[in-house]
Design a protein around this motif. Structure first.
Motif, mmCIF file in Angstrom:
data_model
loop_
_atom_site.group_PDB
_atom_site.id
_atom_site.type_symbol
_atom_site.label_atom_id
_atom_site.label_comp_id
_atom_site.label_asym_id
_atom_site.label_seq_id
_atom_site.Cartn_x
_atom_site.Cartn_y
_atom_site.Cartn_z
ATOM 1 N N ALA A 153 -3.338 10.154 -17.237
ATOM 2 C CA ALA A 153 -3.160 11.332 -16.374
ATOM 3 C C ALA A 153 -4.391 11.515 -15.488
ATOM 4 O O ALA A 153 -5.517 11.546 -15.976
ATOM 5 C CB ALA A 153 -2.931 12.572 -17.229
ATOM 6 N N GLY A 154 -4.151 11.588 -14.195
ATOM 7 C CA GLY A 154 -5.242 11.781 -13.240
ATOM 8 C C GLY A 154 -5.837 10.504 -12.695
ATOM 9 O O GLY A 154 -6.626 10.546 -11.750
ATOM 10 N N ASN A 155 -5.454 9.360 -13.296
ATOM 11 C CA ASN A 155 -5.980 8.079 -12.819
ATOM 12 C C ASN A 155 -5.032 7.531 -11.746
ATOM 13 O O ASN A 155 -4.061 6.831 -12.047
ATOM 14 C CB ASN A 155 -6.110 7.106 -13.997
ATOM 15 N N ILE A 156 -5.296 7.865 -10.509
ATOM 16 C CA ILE A 156 -4.359 7.587 -9.413
ATOM 17 C C ILE A 156 -4.117 6.074 -9.255
ATOM 18 O O ILE A 156 -2.976 5.647 -9.034
ATOM 19 C CB ILE A 156 -4.892 8.169 -8.082
ATOM 20 N N LYS A 157 -5.172 5.286 -9.410
ATOM 21 C CA LYS A 157 -4.988 3.827 -9.260
ATOM 22 C C LYS A 157 -4.121 3.273 -10.382
ATOM 23 O O LYS A 157 -3.237 2.449 -10.144
ATOM 24 C CB LYS A 157 -6.357 3.137 -9.238
ATOM 25 N N PRO A 214 -3.399 3.798 -2.752
ATOM 26 C CA PRO A 214 -2.910 4.694 -3.817
ATOM 27 C C PRO A 214 -2.955 6.147 -3.354
ATOM 28 O O PRO A 214 -3.931 6.575 -2.743
ATOM 29 C CB PRO A 214 -3.913 4.454 -4.948
ATOM 30 N N PHE A 249 3.955 9.604 -6.706
ATOM 31 C CA PHE A 249 4.733 9.591 -7.950
ATOM 32 C C PHE A 249 5.808 10.670 -7.952
ATOM 33 O O PHE A 249 6.927 10.444 -8.415
ATOM 34 C CB PHE A 249 3.827 9.821 -9.168
ATOM 35 N N ILE A 304 4.428 7.298 -19.027
ATOM 36 C CA ILE A 304 3.030 7.496 -18.616
ATOM 37 C C ILE A 304 2.214 7.824 -19.859
ATOM 38 O O ILE A 304 2.506 8.780 -20.571
ATOM 39 C CB ILE A 304 2.899 8.656 -17.604
ATOM 40 N N TRP A 326 3.617 2.652 -11.612
ATOM 41 C CA TRP A 326 4.833 2.936 -10.841
ATOM 42 C C TRP A 326 5.301 1.687 -10.080
ATOM 43 O O TRP A 326 6.506 1.417 -9.985
ATOM 44 C CB TRP A 326 4.600 4.096 -9.865
ATOM 45 N N LEU A 375 -1.910 4.953 -12.253
ATOM 46 C CA LEU A 375 -0.550 5.486 -12.101
ATOM 47 C C LEU A 375 0.208 4.730 -11.011
ATOM 48 O O LEU A 375 1.402 4.458 -11.133
ATOM 49 C CB LEU A 375 -0.602 6.982 -11.766
#
Lengths: 127, 153
Positions: free
Chosen positions: A108-112, A86, A90, A103, A118, A114
């Motif tokens: 927001a800010g949760n890379i895994k 990850p 994005f 989203i 995606w 998000l």
């Protein structure tokens, strides 16, 4: 001549000419030279921004912008990268496709999360 | 925080990026992790990437409305978390402190003081480490220019 990692400006210009010649949105198999170029740019990008915190700096790096310029043909490579690790893909995906999944504000800010959202969006929309 | 073993290559690369680390006390305390960044870690969050950039606000967390400016959104975010600007980086009982690195008056990095008096940082997508306050001074991060404190239990 300024060099970006292992790819010179001249090589990138040649690559862009190649993309234009064959159509920027073609999905004809996997081009090994395209993949090589992509992976070299990813490595250059990671090396340059790995200690940075600012998304503007991370996504504004020339190697990241060069990946976006490569357009639609690199989407499968980006998705593969996302599956393996990850990361901040994005913005590249949104800029290339002009699309984005819904989203949830709490993601927001949760890379895994998000990345998962995606990847599911890319699969369901045949990106 | 226990020390984490990183490869010699990673360690040398880090020393190249942060020359002061090589000659000052430090230890690495996490493996590489893309989940969170320095601002989040300074605020005590190790699962979220914080960034104020309004262009990307649906993708990144920011705790307050103010998002514009090279430094002010960061200061206001820490005010929001109960911090206020203070004069020095001395360990003070009953308070926790953060330090902000800036370059050309723009935010570059945040670090948090531990009860030992040492400082803990998350460096971009790489490691957490414990270090002396100014060990991360370099061309990317600039220098420590702001110290903030808040009461702690």
């Amino acid at each position: 001549m300024r060099k970006y990692g292992s790819i010179s400006r001249r090589e990138r210009q040649a690559f862009r000419r190649k993309l234009v010649k064959r159509g920027n949105h073609s999905h004809v198999g996997i081009d090994p030279s395209l993949q090589t170029t992509f992976l070299a740019l990813v490595e250059e990008w990671h090396t340059a921004v790995k200690i940075k915190s600012s998304i503007a700096e991370i996504t504004g790096h020339p190697a990241y912008r060069a990946i976006i310029e490569m357009g639609q043909p690199v989407i499968p490579f980006i998705l593969k990268e996302m599956e393996q690790r990850p990361d901040h893909w994005f913005i590249a995906l949104e800029e290339i496709t002009g699309k984005h999944p819904d989203i949830s504000p709490e993601d927001a800010g949760n890379i895994k999360k998000l990345t998962k959202v995606w990847l599911e969006y890319a699969r369901s929309h045949d990106l | 925080m226990p020390e984490v073993t990183i490869s010699d290559q990673q360690r040398e690369e880090f020393y190249r990026l942060f020359p002061k680390l090589r000659v000052t006390e430090h230890k690495f305390t996490s493996i590489e992790d893309t989940s969170y960044n320095c601002v989040a870690w300074a605020a005590g969050d190790n699962v979220t990437w914080w960034d104020p950039d309004p262009r990307y606000q649906k993708y990144y967390y920011w705790p307050i409305e103010l998002r514009i400016g090279p430094l002010e959104p960061y200061l206001q975010a820490f005010y929001h978390l109960g911090y206020e600007v203070c004069e020095n980086d001395f360990l003070k009982e009953g308070f926790e402190k953060i330090a902000i690195y800036t370059k050309e008056q723009a935010f570059k990095h945040a670090t948090r003081q531990l009860s030992s008096g040492m400082w803990t940082s998350k460096c971009g997508e790489t490691f957490d480490l414990i270090h002396v306050i100014d060990a991360l001074t370099n061309d990317d991060y600039g220098i420590v220019t702001i110290i903030m404190k808040r009461p702690c239990n």
